[in-house]
Design a protein around this motif. Structure first.
Motif, PDB file in Angstrom:
ATOM      1  N   SER A 157       1.155  -1.271   0.383  1.00 18.41           N
ATOM      2  CA  SER A 157       0.023  -0.155   0.166  1.00 18.41           C
ATOM      3  C   SER A 157       1.040   1.250  -0.011  1.00 18.41           C
ATOM      4  O   SER A 157       0.857   2.562  -0.519  1.00 18.41           O
ATOM      5  CB  SER A 157      -0.925   0.154   1.160  1.00 18.41           C
ATOM      6  OG  SER A 157      -1.873  -0.805   1.508  1.00 18.41           O
ATOM      7  N   ARG A 158       2.513   1.691   0.516  1.00 17.05           N
ATOM      8  CA  ARG A 158       2.606   2.389   0.668  1.00 17.05           C
ATOM      9  C   ARG A 158       3.429   2.435  -0.730  1.00 17.05           C
ATOM     10  O   ARG A 158       4.363   3.126  -1.025  1.00 17.05           O
ATOM     11  CB  ARG A 158       4.820   2.036   1.726  1.00 17.05           C
ATOM     12  CG  ARG A 158       3.439   2.196   3.181  1.00 17.05           C
ATOM     13  CD  ARG A 158       3.135   3.357   3.571  1.00 17.05           C
ATOM     14  NE  ARG A 158       2.964   3.009   5.095  1.00 17.05           N
ATOM     15  CZ  ARG A 158       2.454   4.513   5.476  1.00 17.05           C
ATOM     16  NH1 ARG A 158       2.610   6.001   5.133  1.00 17.05           N
ATOM     17  NH2 ARG A 158       2.342   4.492   6.663  1.00 17.05           N
ATOM     18  N   PHE A 159       3.603   1.827  -2.198  1.00 11.57           N
ATOM     19  CA  PHE A 159       3.967   1.816  -2.867  1.00 11.57           C
ATOM     20  C   PHE A 159       3.009   2.645  -3.608  1.00 11.57           C
ATOM     21  O   PHE A 159       3.660   3.218  -4.359  1.00 11.57           O
ATOM     22  CB  PHE A 159       4.927   0.237  -3.187  1.00 11.57           C
ATOM     23  CG  PHE A 159       5.363   0.408  -4.779  1.00 11.57           C
ATOM     24  CD1 PHE A 159       6.881   0.894  -4.537  1.00 11.57           C
ATOM     25  CD2 PHE A 159       4.534  -0.035  -5.678  1.00 11.57           C
ATOM     26  CE1 PHE A 159       7.061   1.034  -6.043  1.00 11.57           C
ATOM     27  CE2 PHE A 159       4.996  -0.379  -7.344  1.00 11.57           C
ATOM     28  CZ  PHE A 159       6.575   0.252  -7.469  1.00 11.57           C
ATOM     29  N   THR A 160       2.370   2.326  -3.544  1.00 15.35           N
ATOM     30  CA  THR A 160       0.832   2.907  -4.803  1.00 15.35           C
ATOM     31  C   THR A 160       1.484   4.576  -5.010  1.00 15.35           C
ATOM     32  O   THR A 160       1.246   4.683  -6.189  1.00 15.35           O
ATOM     33  CB  THR A 160      -0.449   2.969  -4.112  1.00 15.35           C
ATOM     34  OG1 THR A 160      -0.748   1.724  -3.544  1.00 15.35           O
ATOM     35  CG2 THR A 160      -1.608   3.585  -4.704  1.00 15.35           C
ATOM     36  N   GLY A 161       1.354   5.576  -4.166  1.00 14.98           N
ATOM     37  CA  GLY A 161       2.002   6.422  -4.133  1.00 14.98           C
ATOM     38  C   GLY A 161       3.225   6.404  -5.357  1.00 14.98           C
ATOM     39  O   GLY A 161       3.040   7.677  -6.118  1.00 14.98           O
ATOM     40  N   PHE A 162       3.956   6.033  -5.188  1.00 17.27           N
ATOM     41  CA  PHE A 162       4.914   6.178  -6.401  1.00 17.27           C
ATOM     42  C   PHE A 162       4.742   5.581  -7.448  1.00 17.27           C
ATOM     43  O   PHE A 162       5.359   5.921  -8.939  1.00 17.27           O
ATOM     44  CB  PHE A 162       6.586   4.789  -5.980  1.00 17.27           C
ATOM     45  CG  PHE A 162       6.859   5.254  -4.418  1.00 17.27           C
ATOM     46  CD1 PHE A 162       7.988   6.414  -5.287  1.00 17.27           C
ATOM     47  CD2 PHE A 162       6.719   4.674  -3.287  1.00 17.27           C
ATOM     48  CE1 PHE A 162       8.726   6.641  -3.720  1.00 17.27           C
ATOM     49  CE2 PHE A 162       7.682   5.170  -2.472  1.00 17.27           C
ATOM     50  CZ  PHE A 162       8.501   6.448  -2.199  1.00 17.27           C
TER      51      PHE A 162
END
Length: 238
Positions: free
Chosen positions: A199-204
């Motif tokens: 989920s933390r990767f979504t912004g990238f």
């Protein structure tokens, strides 16, 4: 620290593990790129990088544990662990050297695979900002996965156990966000999204630089490397 780092780098390529990692990683990324990115670019369609990087992320769940499984497990099995513990290098330096050696091999493979995106320029004007953001996210996820693998390798002398246990933990870390669709509580969903690696990767994936995600992955690395140091502090005095 540099001596251990050089020894680890040399070991990756004298044993062939580094070459195998490069070959398998590039084969998977090449297949994913040709199937989910290149064919859309060649057809004049909008390029969607999300599927490509999703496949790469799940490939890392299996490949990186194979890279880290020998970090400390091999030292125990070959009875060279005591040489490390009695060397003039600090425990922090020892753990950091092994982490950076594995990270260097991974980053090198990722750098080579990133050359695929140059091909997209033949068919149009790719969004290199989005590509760079995704690659940065990959580096951060990979660093976190390597830290987990090194910690679990420090707990056993069996490389297979180290690899399998790391894969299991990484799958669990990736699957946390997928549980959201089965949970009604908004609070629980928010907590799961906050601790989820993916989920933390979504912004990238949207071409955004997410500082909170950067801090999250850095904290994850620090936590597992700190635990590895603690394991060896206890072992040194036991």
């Amino acid at each position: 620290m540099s001596a251990i780092y050089k020894r680890e780098m040399r070991a990756y390529f004298t044993t062939g593990l580094g070459y195998v990692f490069f070959a398998v990683f590039l084969a998977i990324t090449g297949f994913a790129f040709s199937m989910f990115t290149l064919q859309y670019a060649a057809g004049g369609q909008n390029i969607d990088l999300s599927m490509y990087f999703l496949i790469v992320t799940f490939a890392l769940v299996v490949l990186l544990p194979l890279l880290t499984m020998k970090s400390f497990a091999e030292e125990k099995k070959s009875k060279t662990e005591q040489l490390l513990l009695t060397s003039p290098v600090s425990l922090i330096g020892m753990v950091a050297a092994k982490f950076f050696a594995a990270f260097t091999v991974f980053a090198g493979a990722l750098a080579v695979s990133s050359l695929y995106f140059v091909v997209i320029g033949i068919y149009g004007e790719p969004n290199f900002g989005s590509i760079f953001s995704n690659l940065l996210g990959m580096l951060l996820i990979g660093a976190a996965f390597i830290a987990v693998g090194i910690f679990l390798s420090a707990l056993t002398e069996n490389q297979l156990v180290a690899a399998v246990s790391t894969i299991a933990v990484l799958i669990l870390m990736m699957a946390v966000s997928m549980l959201n669709s089965f949970i009604d509580s908004e609070v629980i969903r928010s907590v799961l999204s906050w601790i989820s690696v993916y989920s933390r990767f979504t912004g990238f994936t949207y071409g955004l630089f997410d500082f909170s995600a950067l801090l999250y992955y850095a904290s994850l690395c620090f936590a597992f490397l700190f635990l590895t140091v603690r394991v060896y502090e206890k072992r040194r005095w036991s």
